[in-house]
Write a protein that holds these residues in place. Structure first.
Motif, PDB file in Angstrom:
ATOM      1  N   MET A   1     -65.801  49.154 -15.889  1.00  0.00           N
ATOM      2  CA  MET A   1     -65.952  50.590 -16.119  1.00  0.00           C
ATOM      3  C   MET A   1     -66.438  50.830 -17.549  1.00  0.00           C
ATOM      4  N   VAL A   2     -67.476  51.638 -17.698  1.00  0.00           N
ATOM      5  CA  VAL A   2     -68.021  51.867 -19.030  1.00  0.00           C
ATOM      6  C   VAL A   2     -67.231  52.906 -19.808  1.00  0.00           C
ATOM      7  N   PHE A   3     -66.547  53.821 -19.094  1.00  0.00           N
ATOM      8  CA  PHE A   3     -65.605  54.750 -19.717  1.00  0.00           C
ATOM      9  C   PHE A   3     -64.714  55.307 -18.619  1.00  0.00           C
ATOM     10  N   ASP A   4     -63.544  55.797 -19.009  1.00  0.00           N
ATOM     11  CA  ASP A   4     -62.597  56.380 -18.068  1.00  0.00           C
ATOM     12  C   ASP A   4     -62.653  57.897 -18.221  1.00  0.00           C
ATOM     13  N   ALA A  25     -77.439  49.523 -23.856  1.00  0.00           N
ATOM     14  CA  ALA A  25     -78.484  49.702 -22.834  1.00  0.00           C
ATOM     15  C   ALA A  25     -78.661  51.188 -22.582  1.00  0.00           C
ATOM     16  N   PRO A  26     -79.838  51.611 -22.106  1.00  0.00           N
ATOM     17  CA  PRO A  26     -80.046  53.042 -21.842  1.00  0.00           C
ATOM     18  C   PRO A  26     -79.414  53.540 -20.544  1.00  0.00           C
ATOM     19  N   VAL A  27     -79.123  52.595 -19.610  1.00  0.00           N
ATOM     20  CA  VAL A  27     -78.525  52.953 -18.325  1.00  0.00           C
ATOM     21  C   VAL A  27     -77.434  51.941 -18.002  1.00  0.00           C
ATOM     22  N   HIS A  28     -76.306  52.421 -17.483  1.00  0.00           N
ATOM     23  CA  HIS A  28     -75.179  51.554 -17.119  1.00  0.00           C
ATOM     24  C   HIS A  28     -74.678  51.922 -15.727  1.00  0.00           C
ATOM     25  N   TRP A  29     -74.125  50.939 -15.019  1.00  0.00           N
ATOM     26  CA  TRP A  29     -73.474  51.205 -13.743  1.00  0.00           C
ATOM     27  C   TRP A  29     -72.018  51.579 -14.014  1.00  0.00           C
ATOM     28  N   HIS A  30     -71.547  52.646 -13.350  1.00  0.00           N
ATOM     29  CA  HIS A  30     -70.169  53.093 -13.517  1.00  0.00           C
ATOM     30  C   HIS A  30     -69.441  52.917 -12.189  1.00  0.00           C
ATOM     31  N   GLY A  34     -69.233  55.528  -9.076  1.00  0.00           N
ATOM     32  CA  GLY A  34     -70.095  55.079  -7.993  1.00  0.00           C
ATOM     33  C   GLY A  34     -71.551  55.430  -8.179  1.00  0.00           C
ATOM     34  N   LEU A  35     -71.983  55.424  -9.444  1.00  0.00           N
ATOM     35  CA  LEU A  35     -73.380  55.741  -9.728  1.00  0.00           C
ATOM     36  C   LEU A  35     -73.779  55.153 -11.076  1.00  0.00           C
ATOM     37  N   ALA A  36     -75.078  55.136 -11.335  1.00  0.00           N
ATOM     38  CA  ALA A  36     -75.580  54.729 -12.640  1.00  0.00           C
ATOM     39  C   ALA A  36     -75.536  55.928 -13.578  1.00  0.00           C
ATOM     40  N   VAL A  37     -75.329  55.662 -14.875  1.00  0.00           N
ATOM     41  CA  VAL A  37     -75.311  56.747 -15.863  1.00  0.00           C
ATOM     42  C   VAL A  37     -76.334  56.433 -16.949  1.00  0.00           C
ATOM     43  N   ALA A  38     -77.212  57.382 -17.220  1.00  0.00           N
ATOM     44  CA  ALA A  38     -78.208  57.256 -18.287  1.00  0.00           C
ATOM     45  C   ALA A  38     -77.612  57.831 -19.562  1.00  0.00           C
ATOM     46  N   VAL A  39     -77.768  57.115 -20.681  1.00  0.00           N
ATOM     47  CA  VAL A  39     -77.105  57.539 -21.913  1.00  0.00           C
ATOM     48  C   VAL A  39     -78.069  57.787 -23.071  1.00  0.00           C
ATOM     49  N   ARG A 288     -78.457  63.170 -10.015  1.00  0.00           N
ATOM     50  CA  ARG A 288     -79.648  63.172  -9.158  1.00  0.00           C
ATOM     51  C   ARG A 288     -79.529  62.016  -8.156  1.00  0.00           C
ATOM     52  N   THR A 289     -80.339  62.078  -7.089  1.00  0.00           N
ATOM     53  CA  THR A 289     -80.365  61.036  -6.062  1.00  0.00           C
ATOM     54  C   THR A 289     -81.802  60.575  -5.866  1.00  0.00           C
ATOM     55  N   ALA A 290     -82.000  59.268  -5.816  1.00  0.00           N
ATOM     56  CA  ALA A 290     -83.347  58.721  -5.608  1.00  0.00           C
ATOM     57  C   ALA A 290     -83.805  59.043  -4.189  1.00  0.00           C
ATOM     58  N   THR A 291     -84.974  59.661  -4.086  1.00  0.00           N
ATOM     59  CA  THR A 291     -85.535  59.964  -2.764  1.00  0.00           C
ATOM     60  C   THR A 291     -86.402  58.828  -2.247  1.00  0.00           C
ATOM     61  N   GLU A 292     -86.720  57.898  -3.123  1.00  0.00           N
ATOM     62  CA  GLU A 292     -87.473  56.698  -2.769  1.00  0.00           C
ATOM     63  C   GLU A 292     -87.177  55.658  -3.838  1.00  0.00           C
ATOM     64  N   ALA A 293     -87.567  54.424  -3.615  1.00  0.00           N
ATOM     65  CA  ALA A 293     -87.338  53.378  -4.615  1.00  0.00           C
ATOM     66  C   ALA A 293     -88.033  53.762  -5.927  1.00  0.00           C
ATOM     67  N   THR A 294     -87.286  53.685  -7.017  1.00  0.00           N
ATOM     68  CA  THR A 294     -87.828  54.041  -8.326  1.00  0.00           C
ATOM     69  C   THR A 294     -87.032  53.295  -9.388  1.00  0.00           C
ATOM     70  N   SER A 295     -87.336  53.554 -10.641  1.00  0.00           N
ATOM     71  CA  SER A 295     -86.569  52.952 -11.723  1.00  0.00           C
ATOM     72  C   SER A 295     -86.479  53.953 -12.861  1.00  0.00           C
ATOM     73  N   VAL A 296     -85.392  53.867 -13.608  1.00  0.00           N
ATOM     74  CA  VAL A 296     -85.176  54.703 -14.787  1.00  0.00           C
ATOM     75  C   VAL A 296     -84.836  53.778 -15.948  1.00  0.00           C
ATOM     76  N   ALA A 297     -85.681  53.772 -16.954  1.00  0.00           N
ATOM     77  CA  ALA A 297     -85.477  52.934 -18.143  1.00  0.00           C
ATOM     78  C   ALA A 297     -85.207  51.481 -17.756  1.00  0.00           C
ATOM     79  N   GLY A 298     -85.930  51.012 -16.730  1.00  0.00           N
ATOM     80  CA  GLY A 298     -85.782  49.636 -16.284  1.00  0.00           C
ATOM     81  C   GLY A 298     -84.666  49.408 -15.285  1.00  0.00           C
ATOM     82  N   HIS A 299     -83.862  50.411 -15.011  1.00  0.00           N
ATOM     83  CA  HIS A 299     -82.776  50.279 -14.037  1.00  0.00           C
ATOM     84  C   HIS A 299     -83.312  50.636 -12.653  1.00  0.00           C
ATOM     85  N   GLU A 300     -83.252  49.687 -11.729  1.00  0.00           N
ATOM     86  CA  GLU A 300     -83.830  49.881 -10.402  1.00  0.00           C
ATOM     87  C   GLU A 300     -82.919  50.724  -9.517  1.00  0.00           C
TER      88      GLU A 300
END
Length: 394
Positions: A1-4, A25-30, A34-39, A288-300
């Motif tokens: 967990m990246v933060f509580d 990193a610019p994006v982390h999994w939380h 249950g989602l990625a977080v961009a920081v 937000r929710t990905a409507t198709e395969a994409t990437s954000v700051a290298g996070h797939e």
């Protein structure tokens, strides 16, 4: 967990945690969210602007238990994507564009002044008073009520409805809280249907009348879309503005040189408003929710994956803001993301800026000696960041 998100120490001051995450990193999994977080600012901006990442509404379940809450969001501008979003925004912007912000500006300044005088009287009577109770909370409700044309006798109902419904956006809300939110949503839906019906019979100069009347050819807002729009305006307009005023005044009083600077030069109000939105963001997370395969700051991201922009983290990114942890009411430029970006940029941003500026102007001109009376109490919520109390004296 990246933060509580339930840790009191994190809720008190999440910004050192965000700084550490940005360095790694610019994006982390939380895991727990249950989602990625961009920081980083760049990653958050990408989340908000990427058309492969949309606002995809999923009904709160069980659906039978949340008919009103789900109705509001199925018909909300915020929870829709093109082409429906394009259509809704065109109609709503046309109604908003009929001069409502200009119409309300002098009235808002007058009401803010009266509320600041009330705060001063309460302080004089009891040595201290809660700024939230006397100004920060009631002002946005009065403004939205006036905008929508809610009769004065009904206005006390709006804040409890808003406070209850927005609890649903926090993670881990207990069932009893969800039931209260649904009850509030149902009452508000019923009220707005009746108000819209009354305005269709007897139009006024309010936004509800304009939303009822607005047309694009033969297209118009449905009854459900009108109700969803009005509720969105209340929740976004009330919750965000009360917390900018509360968080912002607290920041100014804790950075006394900036308060004194604004007292000495109220011409700094426009940049002060932007800086207070940036410095302690009232909305910390936007999903937000990905409507198709994409990437954000290298996070797939695969289609269906969720990602959130941590707006509070973006607002303290040193790659964009010089000395980001320093409050500077003259900061310019100030490309914060507090009103969003892209197609979901806040339609009510001009009105919110007027409200915040009016509150600050009233305080610095009528209560220049304002200071904290005791430590404020912060709300124990992460997504919507605000205070429970802000005791002040003068």
């Amino acid at each position: 967990m990246v933060f509580d998100p339930n840790d009191p120490a994190f809720l008190s001051d999440p910004y050192p945690v965000f700084a550490d995450l940005r360095q790694r990193a610019p994006v982390h999994w939380h895991d727990s969210l249950g989602l990625a977080v961009a920081v980083s600012h760049a990653a958050c901006f990408e989340v908000l602007r990427d058309r492969s990442a949309g606002r995809i509404w999923t009904d709160k379940t069980p659906v039978s238990a949340f008919p009103a809450f789900n109705l509001l969001h199925r018909n909300s501008l915020l929870e829709s994507e093109p082409p429906r979003h394009t259509r809704l925004r065109r109609l709503i912007s046309a109604a908003f564009g009929r001069g409502h912000t200009a119409r309300l500006r002098p009235w808002i300044r007058s009401v803010a002044g009266e509320m600041a005088d009330g705060l001063a009287a309460a302080i004089a009577a009891d040595e201290s008073a809660d700024l939230l109770t006397h100004l920060a909370a009631p002002l946005p409700v009065e403004v939205i009520a006036e905008l929508l044309g809610v009769p004065a006798a009904d206005r006390p109902r709006l804040q409890p409805w808003s406070n209850s419904i927005v609890k649903m956006y926090e993670y881990g809300l207990p069932p009893e809280g969800a039931a209260v939110a649904e009850r509030a949503a149902g009452e508000f839906v019923d009220y707005l249907r009746a108000l819209a019906a009354a305005r269709s019979r007897e139009p006024g100069d309010d936004l509800i009348s304009d939303l009822v009347a607005v047309r694009d050819g033969t297209d118009r807002l449905s009854d459900d879309e009108l109700v969803g729009t009005a509720v969105l305006l209340l929740m976004a307009g009330h919750e965000a503005t009360v917390n900018v005023i509360g968080n912002g005044v607290l920041a100014l009083l804790r950075h006394r040189e900036q308060w004194d600077r604004l007292v000495a030069d109220p011409a700094l109000l426009p940049t002060a408003v932007e800086e207070l939105i940036r410095f302690d963001a009232p909305l910390q997370l936007f999903e937000r929710t990905a409507t198709e395969a994409t990437s954000v700051a290298g996070h797939e991201l695969a289609a269906g994956d969720r990602i959130a922009a941590l707006l509070g983290a973006a607002a303290r990114d040193p790659a964009v803001f010089d000395e980001p942890d320093r409050l500077d009411i003259g900061r310019s430029p100030n490309p914060h993301l507090g009103f969003g970006a892209g197609i979901h940029y806040c339609v009510g941003a001009p009105l919110a800026r007027v409200e915040i500026a009016a509150a600050l102007e009233a305080l610095v001109t009528r209560l220049p000696g304002l200071r904290l009376a005791e430590e404020p109490v912060r709300r124990d919520e992460f997504v919507i960041r605000g205070l429970r109390t802000l005791p002040v004296t003068a």
